[in-house]
Design a protein around this motif. Structure first.
Motif, PDB file in Angstrom:
ATOM      1  N   VAL A   6      14.662  13.260   6.318  1.00 42.78           N
ATOM      2  CA  VAL A   6      15.289  12.443   7.361  1.00 42.78           C
ATOM      3  C   VAL A   6      14.256  12.014   8.399  1.00 42.78           C
ATOM      4  O   VAL A   6      14.211  10.844   8.810  1.00 42.78           O
ATOM      5  CB  VAL A   6      16.444  13.214   8.030  1.00 42.78           C
ATOM      6  CG1 VAL A   6      16.978  12.431   9.227  1.00 42.78           C
ATOM      7  CG2 VAL A   6      17.565  13.467   7.030  1.00 42.78           C
ATOM      8  N   ALA A   7      13.403  12.938   8.814  1.00 49.05           N
ATOM      9  CA  ALA A   7      12.367  12.601   9.791  1.00 49.05           C
ATOM     10  C   ALA A   7      11.401  11.568   9.226  1.00 49.05           C
ATOM     11  O   ALA A   7      10.950  10.662   9.945  1.00 49.05           O
ATOM     12  CB  ALA A   7      11.608  13.863  10.203  1.00 49.05           C
ATOM     13  N   ALA A   8      11.083  11.682   7.935  1.00 46.30           N
ATOM     14  CA  ALA A   8      10.176  10.724   7.307  1.00 46.30           C
ATOM     15  C   ALA A   8      10.799   9.335   7.262  1.00 46.30           C
ATOM     16  O   ALA A   8      10.133   8.329   7.547  1.00 46.30           O
ATOM     17  CB  ALA A   8       9.822  11.194   5.896  1.00 46.30           C
ATOM     18  N   ARG A   9      12.080   9.273   6.907  1.00 41.16           N
ATOM     19  CA  ARG A   9      12.768   7.980   6.899  1.00 41.16           C
ATOM     20  C   ARG A   9      12.779   7.375   8.299  1.00 41.16           C
ATOM     21  O   ARG A   9      12.502   6.179   8.478  1.00 41.16           O
ATOM     22  CB  ARG A   9      14.217   8.153   6.424  1.00 41.16           C
ATOM     23  CG  ARG A   9      14.402   8.386   4.947  1.00 41.16           C
ATOM     24  CD  ARG A   9      15.869   8.142   4.590  1.00 41.16           C
ATOM     25  NE  ARG A   9      16.241   8.789   3.346  1.00 41.16           N
ATOM     26  CZ  ARG A   9      17.014   9.868   3.259  1.00 41.16           C
ATOM     27  NH1 ARG A   9      17.503  10.429   4.355  1.00 41.16           N
ATOM     28  NH2 ARG A   9      17.308  10.387   2.084  1.00 41.16           N
ATOM     29  N   ASP A  10      13.127   8.196   9.287  1.00 38.46           N
ATOM     30  CA  ASP A  10      13.206   7.694  10.658  1.00 38.46           C
ATOM     31  C   ASP A  10      11.858   7.151  11.126  1.00 38.46           C
ATOM     32  O   ASP A  10      11.790   6.107  11.790  1.00 38.46           O
ATOM     33  CB  ASP A  10      13.670   8.807  11.602  1.00 38.46           C
ATOM     34  CG  ASP A  10      15.137   9.174  11.402  1.00 38.46           C
ATOM     35  OD1 ASP A  10      15.859   8.388  10.753  1.00 38.46           O
ATOM     36  OD2 ASP A  10      15.545  10.246  11.893  1.00 38.46           O
ATOM     37  N   LEU A  55       0.880  -1.162   0.000  1.00 36.68           N
ATOM     38  CA  LEU A  55       0.000   0.000   0.000  1.00 36.68           C
ATOM     39  C   LEU A  55       0.921   1.216   0.000  1.00 36.68           C
ATOM     40  O   LEU A  55       1.472   1.585   1.038  1.00 36.68           O
ATOM     41  CB  LEU A  55      -0.893   0.016   1.238  1.00 36.68           C
ATOM     42  CG  LEU A  55      -1.709   1.297   1.468  1.00 36.68           C
ATOM     43  CD1 LEU A  55      -2.668   1.545   0.315  1.00 36.68           C
ATOM     44  CD2 LEU A  55      -2.455   1.241   2.790  1.00 36.68           C
ATOM     45  N   PRO A  56       1.138   1.839  -1.157  1.00 38.58           N
ATOM     46  CA  PRO A  56       2.096   2.948  -1.221  1.00 38.58           C
ATOM     47  C   PRO A  56       1.578   4.192  -0.501  1.00 38.58           C
ATOM     48  O   PRO A  56       0.449   4.628  -0.722  1.00 38.58           O
ATOM     49  CB  PRO A  56       2.238   3.205  -2.728  1.00 38.58           C
ATOM     50  CG  PRO A  56       1.683   1.996  -3.402  1.00 38.58           C
ATOM     51  CD  PRO A  56       0.610   1.500  -2.487  1.00 38.58           C
ATOM     52  N   LEU A  57       2.419   4.743   0.354  1.00 40.58           N
ATOM     53  CA  LEU A  57       2.171   6.042   0.965  1.00 40.58           C
ATOM     54  C   LEU A  57       3.094   7.024   0.259  1.00 40.58           C
ATOM     55  O   LEU A  57       4.310   6.991   0.451  1.00 40.58           O
ATOM     56  CB  LEU A  57       2.459   5.999   2.467  1.00 40.58           C
ATOM     57  CG  LEU A  57       1.686   4.948   3.274  1.00 40.58           C
ATOM     58  CD1 LEU A  57       2.052   5.041   4.748  1.00 40.58           C
ATOM     59  CD2 LEU A  57       0.179   5.099   3.079  1.00 40.58           C
ATOM     60  N   LEU A  58       2.529   7.859  -0.583  1.00 42.25           N
ATOM     61  CA  LEU A  58       3.302   8.749  -1.444  1.00 42.25           C
ATOM     62  C   LEU A  58       3.533  10.065  -0.723  1.00 42.25           C
ATOM     63  O   LEU A  58       2.673  10.942  -0.713  1.00 42.25           O
ATOM     64  CB  LEU A  58       2.551   8.972  -2.759  1.00 42.25           C
ATOM     65  CG  LEU A  58       2.086   7.699  -3.480  1.00 42.25           C
ATOM     66  CD1 LEU A  58       1.180   8.051  -4.654  1.00 42.25           C
ATOM     67  CD2 LEU A  58       3.277   6.876  -3.939  1.00 42.25           C
ATOM     68  N   TRP A  59       4.695  10.206  -0.114  1.00 44.51           N
ATOM     69  CA  TRP A  59       5.018  11.394   0.663  1.00 44.51           C
ATOM     70  C   TRP A  59       5.881  12.313  -0.190  1.00 44.51           C
ATOM     71  O   TRP A  59       7.003  11.962  -0.564  1.00 44.51           O
ATOM     72  CB  TRP A  59       5.755  11.017   1.944  1.00 44.51           C
ATOM     73  CG  TRP A  59       4.886  10.251   2.909  1.00 44.51           C
ATOM     74  CD1 TRP A  59       3.574   9.911   2.746  1.00 44.51           C
ATOM     75  CD2 TRP A  59       5.279   9.731   4.181  1.00 44.51           C
ATOM     76  NE1 TRP A  59       3.117   9.214   3.835  1.00 44.51           N
ATOM     77  CE2 TRP A  59       4.141   9.091   4.739  1.00 44.51           C
ATOM     78  CE3 TRP A  59       6.466   9.748   4.900  1.00 44.51           C
ATOM     79  CZ2 TRP A  59       4.175   8.468   5.983  1.00 44.51           C
ATOM     80  CZ3 TRP A  59       6.501   9.127   6.145  1.00 44.51           C
ATOM     81  CH2 TRP A  59       5.361   8.500   6.680  1.00 44.51           C
ATOM     82  N   LEU A  67      -1.906   6.310  -1.500  1.00 47.76           N
ATOM     83  CA  LEU A  67      -2.324   7.510  -0.776  1.00 47.76           C
ATOM     84  C   LEU A  67      -1.247   8.581  -0.861  1.00 47.76           C
ATOM     85  O   LEU A  67      -0.090   8.332  -0.520  1.00 47.76           O
ATOM     86  CB  LEU A  67      -2.606   7.165   0.687  1.00 47.76           C
ATOM     87  CG  LEU A  67      -3.585   6.003   0.922  1.00 47.76           C
ATOM     88  CD1 LEU A  67      -3.767   5.760   2.409  1.00 47.76           C
ATOM     89  CD2 LEU A  67      -4.921   6.285   0.251  1.00 47.76           C
ATOM     90  N   ALA A  68      -1.633   9.765  -1.309  1.00 49.88           N
ATOM     91  CA  ALA A  68      -0.684  10.867  -1.479  1.00 49.88           C
ATOM     92  C   ALA A  68      -0.884  11.917  -0.399  1.00 49.88           C
ATOM     93  O   ALA A  68      -2.010  12.266  -0.049  1.00 49.88           O
ATOM     94  CB  ALA A  68      -0.855  11.499  -2.860  1.00 49.88           C
ATOM     95  N   GLU A  97       3.253  17.178   6.799  1.00 54.35           N
ATOM     96  CA  GLU A  97       1.935  16.771   7.295  1.00 54.35           C
ATOM     97  C   GLU A  97       1.656  15.294   7.051  1.00 54.35           C
ATOM     98  O   GLU A  97       0.879  14.680   7.796  1.00 54.35           O
ATOM     99  CB  GLU A  97       0.841  17.617   6.642  1.00 54.35           C
ATOM    100  CG  GLU A  97       0.831  19.083   7.045  1.00 54.35           C
ATOM    101  CD  GLU A  97       1.863  19.909   6.305  1.00 54.35           C
ATOM    102  OE1 GLU A  97       2.050  21.084   6.670  1.00 54.35           O
ATOM    103  OE2 GLU A  97       2.490  19.363   5.372  1.00 54.35           O
ATOM    104  N   ALA A  98       2.281  14.721   6.024  1.00 52.41           N
ATOM    105  CA  ALA A  98       2.039  13.314   5.700  1.00 52.41           C
ATOM    106  C   ALA A  98       2.368  12.391   6.864  1.00 52.41           C
ATOM    107  O   ALA A  98       1.710  11.361   7.059  1.00 52.41           O
ATOM    108  CB  ALA A  98       2.868  12.920   4.476  1.00 52.41           C
ATOM    109  N   MET A  99       3.370  12.752   7.641  1.00 52.55           N
ATOM    110  CA  MET A  99       3.773  11.883   8.753  1.00 52.55           C
ATOM    111  C   MET A  99       2.674  11.777   9.802  1.00 52.55           C
ATOM    112  O   MET A  99       2.498  10.731  10.428  1.00 52.55           O
ATOM    113  CB  MET A  99       5.079  12.396   9.369  1.00 52.55           C
ATOM    114  CG  MET A  99       6.276  12.266   8.432  1.00 52.55           C
ATOM    115  SD  MET A  99       7.843  12.745   9.212  1.00 52.55           S
ATOM    116  CE  MET A  99       7.671  14.544   9.201  1.00 52.55           C
TER     117      MET A  99
END
Length: 212
Positions: free
Chosen positions: A160-164, A72-76, A102-103, A108-110
């Motif tokens: 970086v925050a998104a990866r973490d 389920l791709p989360l497109l950030w 989901l895009a 805000e995506a996080m």
């Protein structure tokens, strides 16, 4: 009328560039000849890298399709161009392989998608009754974060925050950004065209797809 099979991305892009050139000549677009030529060149480059004859290990379209199989791709996205591309990805994945995607824009995506990383779609999660018979059921989708950028991350980037956040929930991450120095038009073309190739490869690989 019966549904029509998906069109290869190259067919769309081959017709798009002449239309853009015509629009520029008629004054309908604010892009110069050099910008439109750069767009055409970038689309040619993407088509060469993502074409059917190119092996998966050096083919971004095939690599992405393999990574998103069963996901389920989360497109950030980060940046206005990447946000437009992410919305295009969502529509294309629903239309061709029939997959939800989901895009949302960073950061805000996080928050918007954070619950999906720990809920029933999380890696290794089993959202249903443990004792039910699953023999005839398709494999459940699990989240995969796809980070879309229109250029290298800057000092205020949320990458970086998104990866973490993703790795902290054992969620795999795919990343895509255009070649360094790309104009907004080139960046959009590369992100969108790569998604189109991946969607077609996913469609053809899906035994349940009406196009397979």
């Amino acid at each position: 009328a019966p549904p029509q099979p998906p069109t290869a991305p190259g067919t769309l892009w081959a017709g798009l560039t002449p239309l853009l050139l015509l629009g520029d000549k008629l004054g309908l677009l604010q892009a110069g000849q050099s910008a439109l030529q750069a767009l055409a060149d970038r689309l040619d480059e993407v088509a060469e890298r993502c074409g059917p004859a190119i092996a998966p290990y050096s083919n971004p379209g095939k690599t992405l399709a393999a990574e998103l199989a069963g996901a389920l791709p989360l497109l950030w996205s980060e940046g206005a161009v990447a946000a437009v591309a992410a919305r295009h990805w969502s529509v294309t994945f629903a239309a061709l392989p029939g997959r939800p995607a989901l895009a949302a824009e960073l950061p805000e995506a996080m928050t918007a998608h954070g619950a999906l990383l720990a809920g029933g779609f999380a890696a290794g999660a089993d959202p249903g009754d443990f004792f039910r018979d699953r023999v005839e059921e398709p494999e459940a989708l699990h989240t995969r974060v796809v980070l879309l950028r229109e250029g290298p991350p800057g000092g205020d980037s949320a990458t970086v925050a998104a990866r973490d956040l993703a790795y902290g929930h054992d969620t795999p991450v795919s990343e895509l950004e255009p070649a360094e120095g790309s104009s907004p038009l080139e960046a959009a073309a590369e992100l969108i065209a790569t998604a189109d190739f991946a969607a077609v490869y996913l469609t053809l690989a899906d035994s349940d797809s009406p196009w397979a």
